[in-house]
Design a protein around this motif. Sequence first.
Motif, PDB file in Angstrom:
ATOM      1  N   ALA A  82       1.977  -7.275  -8.591  1.00  0.00           N
ATOM      2  CA  ALA A  82       2.470  -6.359  -9.620  1.00  0.00           C
ATOM      3  C   ALA A  82       3.898  -5.879  -9.343  1.00  0.00           C
ATOM      4  N   GLU A  83       4.193  -5.538  -8.082  1.00  0.00           N
ATOM      5  CA  GLU A  83       5.537  -5.031  -7.799  1.00  0.00           C
ATOM      6  C   GLU A  83       6.598  -6.096  -8.039  1.00  0.00           C
ATOM      7  N   GLU A 129       6.328  -8.526 -10.200  1.00  0.00           N
ATOM      8  CA  GLU A 129       6.457  -8.669 -11.648  1.00  0.00           C
ATOM      9  C   GLU A 129       7.307  -7.542 -12.220  1.00  0.00           C
ATOM     10  N   ALA A 130       7.081  -6.333 -11.725  1.00  0.00           N
ATOM     11  CA  ALA A 130       7.877  -5.195 -12.196  1.00  0.00           C
ATOM     12  C   ALA A 130       9.356  -5.450 -11.920  1.00  0.00           C
ATOM     13  N   ALA A 131       9.659  -5.941 -10.715  1.00  0.00           N
ATOM     14  CA  ALA A 131      11.056  -6.213 -10.370  1.00  0.00           C
ATOM     15  C   ALA A 131      11.638  -7.267 -11.310  1.00  0.00           C
ATOM     16  N   PRO A 182      10.488  -5.691   2.337  1.00  0.00           N
ATOM     17  CA  PRO A 182      10.250  -4.335   2.845  1.00  0.00           C
ATOM     18  C   PRO A 182       8.765  -3.972   2.898  1.00  0.00           C
ATOM     19  N   ASN A 183       7.981  -4.530   1.974  1.00  0.00           N
ATOM     20  CA  ASN A 183       6.553  -4.205   1.961  1.00  0.00           C
ATOM     21  C   ASN A 183       5.789  -4.834   3.114  1.00  0.00           C
ATOM     22  N   ARG A 228      14.323  -7.280  -1.734  1.00  0.00           N
ATOM     23  CA  ARG A 228      14.240  -5.842  -1.967  1.00  0.00           C
ATOM     24  C   ARG A 228      12.823  -5.336  -2.182  1.00  0.00           C
ATOM     25  N   VAL A 229      11.880  -6.219  -2.520  1.00  0.00           N
ATOM     26  CA  VAL A 229      10.522  -5.752  -2.789  1.00  0.00           C
ATOM     27  C   VAL A 229       9.516  -6.341  -1.799  1.00  0.00           C
ATOM     28  N   GLN A 267      -1.656  -6.610  -1.473  1.00  0.00           N
ATOM     29  CA  GLN A 267      -0.592  -5.958  -2.239  1.00  0.00           C
ATOM     30  C   GLN A 267      -0.443  -6.540  -3.634  1.00  0.00           C
ATOM     31  N   ARG A 303       6.494   6.620   8.950  1.00  0.00           N
ATOM     32  CA  ARG A 303       7.234   6.527   7.699  1.00  0.00           C
ATOM     33  C   ARG A 303       6.253   6.441   6.528  1.00  0.00           C
ATOM     34  N   LEU A 304       5.194   5.622   6.709  1.00  0.00           N
ATOM     35  CA  LEU A 304       4.254   5.436   5.612  1.00  0.00           C
ATOM     36  C   LEU A 304       3.484   6.716   5.332  1.00  0.00           C
ATOM     37  N   ALA A 305       3.201   7.485   6.383  1.00  0.00           N
ATOM     38  CA  ALA A 305       2.510   8.747   6.159  1.00  0.00           C
ATOM     39  C   ALA A 305       3.449   9.754   5.501  1.00  0.00           C
ATOM     40  N   GLY A 306       4.753   9.438   5.486  1.00  0.00           N
ATOM     41  CA  GLY A 306       5.705  10.253   4.747  1.00  0.00           C
ATOM     42  C   GLY A 306       6.040  11.563   5.425  1.00  0.00           C
TER      43      GLY A 306
END
Lengths: 345, 276
Positions: B168-169, B171-173, B190-191, B186-187, B165, B272-275
């Motif tokens: 990057a996520e 860093e974005a947060a 959950p991942n 929060r990031v 993973q 859930r991941l398949a949406g």
Amino acid sequence: MSIEIAGLTRRYAEVAALDAVDLSIRDGEFIALLGPSGSGKTTLLRALAGLEFPDAGSLHVHGRDLARVPARERGIGFVFQHYALFRHMTVFENVAFGLRIRPRRDRPGGAEITARVQRLLELVQIPELARRYPDQISGGQRQRVALARALAIEPRLLLLDEPFGALDAKVRKELRVWLRQLHDRLGITSIFVTHDQDEALDLADRVAVMRAGRVVQFDTPETLLARPADAHVAGFLGEAVRLPCTLADGQARFAALPPLAVETSLPDGPALAFLRPVDLAAEPAGGDAPGNATVVSARHDGRGLRLTVLLEGTVLDATPAAGWAAPARGEPCRVRPLAARLFPA
Amino acid sequence: MNPAIGEPRWLRWLLCLLALAVLGVVMLLPLAAVFTEALRRGLPPALAALADPDALAAVRLTLLVAAVAVPVNTLGGIAAAWAIAKFEFRGKRLLVTLIDLPFSVSPVISGLVWVLLFGAQGWFGPWLQARGIEIVFALPGLVLATIFVTFPFVARTLIPLMQAQGRAEEEAAATLGASGWQIFRRVTLPNIRWALLSGVLLCNARAMGEFGAVSVVSGHVRGETNTMPLHVEILYNEYQFVGAFAVAALLALLALVTLGAKALLERLGGRRLAGA
């Protein structure tokens, strides 16, 4: 927000990713950092965002030194090359993130957050995607989500790392125009990184050309094209071909081309000439015009006939003479220079 | 399945049958035997064996050890995986190797180290004895041995996922103003939640079933330091087959429930991941 960067240096082991970079950016400008990979442009962007800490130098945004301030306190928007959207959150929650995590006293209420996210999604023209997850939308749409998410914190400065790098050509062109319009509307000082010169020259107010951790030239696109600071910039910009030549008696003499009359302050002797396709005229060989090259390919694109010729082992693009409608592959032709930019050899 | 690979049909059937046969002989047959033996004289004797005070004490102790060891290893595993996947530091390779140590060391050794450290003749033995603190042949020893043996499960399931993973996520947060704790809550969390759950359940299954290391530090005091696996052995050695197999069946049932929960959670997570 105006930005003053002075002597910014970042080393990895022995290699200087940033080597004493100076840069001064005015409020509201749209700036491109242009250079090949490894030239330090992304490191510079990350240093501005606080994701990378410089070893030396100062970094002032509107008078405040940010060199030691962590990313989360800078209030600078960052759009990542591969978007880095939160994969477990909907588009709506991605955009709302920066608002939801604020300390209670600065946090807008639920209705206020909903309204602001909705406005941002409309601004980036994807209000219908609010309930989708990042893996359910296209690359161009993700780019818009990433932008909306960065704008949600009302940044004083917006940084974009290769914003169009992962998109296909058509989407890239559309987004480019749209991003420039958005910038003009919002007026946020913005800096983007690219290795694509067309992108930099089309989009930016000023372009910083980088090489080996240094800014080699920082100018408007017009100036960069008209007066490149050195042979490197000239070689990097435009589609110029680089040919060695010898200067003597106000002439540039080439190995395989007719001489060209030039005005230059360079001393006589060996020099480097950069010739763009428009600087090279090609006509069919024959009669009093003996051939010095052969046609490699000729094709029509949106802008007219593009001709590629082989001149003594060098492949170069030239402009066909008016009326030469259909150059054939292998046909002998005569190429002569009309203009050149000269640099010390 | 895949015509492009082009194995003949008979080979595919043969391989499937072989796999099923092995599975049947070494996995299903023993499992069936456990339940059959437990119920050989019907349900009442099996239930009576489970209601025995020593058996109940063993169940309680097993659940207590797991209740301490699993949360400790969950936190430790997350910390180790987080450090290894998201940061660069000296000695990282050494840390990765150390995480695998409990898998490669014999369980007997994993138990013996605690006796050497905290036993009567151990390094800290006299000091502990002088203060009346019991570690070996008591609950703390059982917990320590179980923690040691089951440490890799959570870390091992998380490391590859977190490495894939990237950062990057997070860093974005950070650029959006999130603090370290907010980024984790929060990031990052959950991942990794599905992998984390799966690691925790495996860790739990092993913590309840561990025999070797626990056997060394237990001292086998009936009703006090016997966990379920140890109790099974004692009963078996005393020819109380119904009791032994009844406890074994309960233990197997706990493991099956754990695996079932893991499979169910993975399906929910996958949906859930398949949406959908």
